[in-house]
Motif scaffolding. Structure first.
Motif, mmCIF file in Angstrom:
data_model
loop_
_atom_site.group_PDB
_atom_site.id
_atom_site.type_symbol
_atom_site.label_atom_id
_atom_site.label_comp_id
_atom_site.label_asym_id
_atom_site.label_seq_id
_atom_site.Cartn_x
_atom_site.Cartn_y
_atom_site.Cartn_z
ATOM 1 N N TYR A 165 0.846 -1.193 0.000
ATOM 2 C CA TYR A 165 0.000 0.000 0.000
ATOM 3 C C TYR A 165 0.876 1.236 0.000
ATOM 4 O O TYR A 165 1.906 1.272 0.672
ATOM 5 C CB TYR A 165 -0.882 0.123 1.245
ATOM 6 N N GLY A 170 -9.191 8.257 3.622
ATOM 7 C CA GLY A 170 -10.650 8.188 3.518
ATOM 8 C C GLY A 170 -11.257 7.495 4.731
ATOM 9 O O GLY A 170 -10.631 7.348 5.785
ATOM 10 N N TYR A 218 -2.241 8.851 -2.248
ATOM 11 C CA TYR A 218 -3.291 8.465 -1.299
ATOM 12 C C TYR A 218 -4.307 7.559 -1.981
ATOM 13 O O TYR A 218 -4.723 7.818 -3.118
ATOM 14 C CB TYR A 218 -3.998 9.716 -0.752
ATOM 15 N N VAL A 219 -4.719 6.526 -1.264
ATOM 16 C CA VAL A 219 -5.676 5.588 -1.842
ATOM 17 C C VAL A 219 -6.778 5.325 -0.808
ATOM 18 O O VAL A 219 -6.502 5.133 0.387
ATOM 19 C CB VAL A 219 -4.959 4.295 -2.332
ATOM 20 N N HIS A 220 -8.014 5.382 -1.277
ATOM 21 C CA HIS A 220 -9.166 5.267 -0.370
ATOM 22 C C HIS A 220 -9.227 3.860 0.233
ATOM 23 O O HIS A 220 -9.015 2.863 -0.468
ATOM 24 C CB HIS A 220 -10.455 5.556 -1.135
ATOM 25 N N ASP A 223 -11.154 1.360 -1.662
ATOM 26 C CA ASP A 223 -10.441 0.808 -2.823
ATOM 27 C C ASP A 223 -9.414 -0.240 -2.378
ATOM 28 O O ASP A 223 -9.218 -1.254 -3.056
ATOM 29 C CB ASP A 223 -9.771 1.933 -3.613
ATOM 30 N N THR A 247 -2.718 5.042 -6.542
ATOM 31 C CA THR A 247 -3.519 5.495 -7.689
ATOM 32 C C THR A 247 -2.648 5.926 -8.860
ATOM 33 O O THR A 247 -3.143 6.120 -9.963
ATOM 34 C CB THR A 247 -4.364 6.717 -7.300
ATOM 35 N N PRO A 298 -9.498 1.762 -8.846
ATOM 36 C CA PRO A 298 -9.824 2.613 -7.693
ATOM 37 C C PRO A 298 -10.985 3.556 -8.056
ATOM 38 O O PRO A 298 -10.940 4.225 -9.084
ATOM 39 C CB PRO A 298 -8.532 3.409 -7.462
ATOM 40 N N SER A 301 -10.796 7.248 -4.840
ATOM 41 C CA SER A 301 -9.519 7.805 -4.391
ATOM 42 C C SER A 301 -9.219 9.214 -4.905
ATOM 43 O O SER A 301 -8.060 9.607 -4.985
ATOM 44 C CB SER A 301 -8.386 6.834 -4.753
ATOM 45 N N MET A 306 -11.691 11.572 -0.575
ATOM 46 C CA MET A 306 -11.066 10.934 0.592
ATOM 47 C C MET A 306 -11.129 11.841 1.815
ATOM 48 O O MET A 306 -11.460 11.389 2.921
ATOM 49 C CB MET A 306 -9.607 10.570 0.267
#
Ligand SMILES: NC(=O)c1ccc[n+]([C@@H]2O[C@H](COP(=O)([O-])OP(=O)(O)OC[C@H]3O[C@@H](n4cnc5c(N)ncnc54)[C@H](O)[C@@H]3O)[C@@H](O)[C@H]2O)c1
Length: 323
Positions: A165, A170, A218-220, A223, A247, A298, A301, A306
């Protein structure tokens, strides 16, 4: 499938548990509550409080077809002060868990790895073949587990996915970041907006980026959760997967703070402190492999989504609305 989720009282583990249950899996949720929160665990899962390295406890839970392993200490800074704690918990306990589950016939293992395996001398966008060179015991602990799992796969013991990750962010209607202590930018900025912190501190403004602050991918959390469900399925046809979950788009600290002000409508104080050792200027994923191998897309995101979702779930929001 009958799935063991470790770290299920944490941020990403609880969100993924919810989705696994929605998908019809039977989930046993294991967490020591060392940093997780009991009421994060979905009531539909069977909750067991305990350490994932407790061999007798894990063996007593019966056989599992799959395990999604989130449990671990997550603070790179604290790992510099107490490396032995991180290796004992993140590596030692993990392999006691794996040994116990494999003895019970486990087939698939999905592991929460991190972009911290790449270290601080990175050339973005970072793909999975980028050299690994962790700069903290935390990052090293993730790499040690990945490498150990690689041996188990090559010896035919299990199938394993290491999901690296980038920055989880989020929230969902049911789950939000509640790290103890909180070390992540968006919840800390929201704390400042809610008046729970006197100001927000940026660590360094002299990086070689357009506004001088660090850029992150940044990734939710929703997702991320869907990528875990997809990875469990993909292990049917793949013995070993190593995948970046990001993302491919980066946002600077200043951009995140601007989004926080937009979403909350609060203009909080920001102070600039010195750089933190080991922070790369830019950490952005090349996510092409996850997109193609998992068919992952995703959906949530976008930066403002988020921040808005995290704000919606933030305990300080209602107090601000009364002002
Ligand atoms: N949050 C991120 O941005 C991020 C980024 C990269 C990797 N990760 C990894 O993802 C995983 C989950 O992260 P998170 O943000 O949900 O963290 P979290 O702190 O919210 O969740 C971790 C959970 O693991 C539990 N735990 C720790 N050691 C345990 C043990 N030995 N046995 C049982 N339970 C134990 C804690 O009580 C906690 O509930 C971690 O392994 C972390 O290193 C997170």
């Amino acid at each position: 499938m009958r799935v063991l989720v470790t770290g299920a009282a944490g941020f990403i583990g609880s969100t993924t548990t919810e989705l696994l249950l929605d998908e019809g899996h039977e989930v046993v949720a294991l967490d020591s509550l060392a940093s997780g929160v009991r009421d994060n665990v979905p009531t539909r899962a069977s909750f067991v409080e305990g350490d994932c390295g407790d061999v007798a406890l894990v063996a007593s839970l019966g056989p599992f077809e799959a395990c999604v392993h989130f449990a671990g200490r997550i603070e790179p800074g604290a790992s510099m002060d107490n490396p032995e704690v991180f290796f004992a918990n993140n590596v030692g306990a993990t392999f006691r868990l794996v040994e116990t589950l494999v003895a019970g016939g486990l087939e698939r293992f999905v592991f929460s790895s991190s972009c911290a395996v790449y270290g601080d001398r990175v050339t973005p966008p970072i793909d999975e073949d980028h050299p690994v060179a962790p700069h903290s015991p935390y990052g090293q602990s993730k790499l040690m587990v990945e490498e150990g799992l690689g041996w188990l796969v090559s010896r035919g013991r299990l199938r394993a996915a290491a999901l690296r990750y980038f920055n989880a962010a989020g929230a969902t209607a049911l789950h939000r970041e509640r790290h103890r202590p909180e070390i992540h930018l968006i919840p800390l900025a929201l704390d400042a907006a809610a008046g729970l912190r006197p100001y927000f501190e940026i660590f360094g403004e002299d990086y070689p980026t357009p506004d001088g602050t660090c850029i992150r991918d940044y990734v939710h959390v929703s997702d991320l959760a869907s990528a875990h469900v997809l990875a469990l399925g993909a292990l049917r046809d793949n013995e070993r997967l190593t995948l970046n979950l990001g993302t491919g788009a980066g946002h600077s600290n200043r951009e995140v703070l601007a989004a926080t002000r937009r979403v909350t409508g609060v203009d909080f104080e920001v102070r600039v402190g010195p750089r933190r050792p080991g922070d790369p200027a830019i950490a952005v994923a090349d996510n092409a492999r996850a997109l193609s191998v998992l068919g992952w897309r995703p959906q949530f995101s976008q930066l403002d989504t988020m921040v808005a979702d995290a704000w919606e779930a933030h305990p300080g929001r209602s107090a601000t609305e009364c002002l």
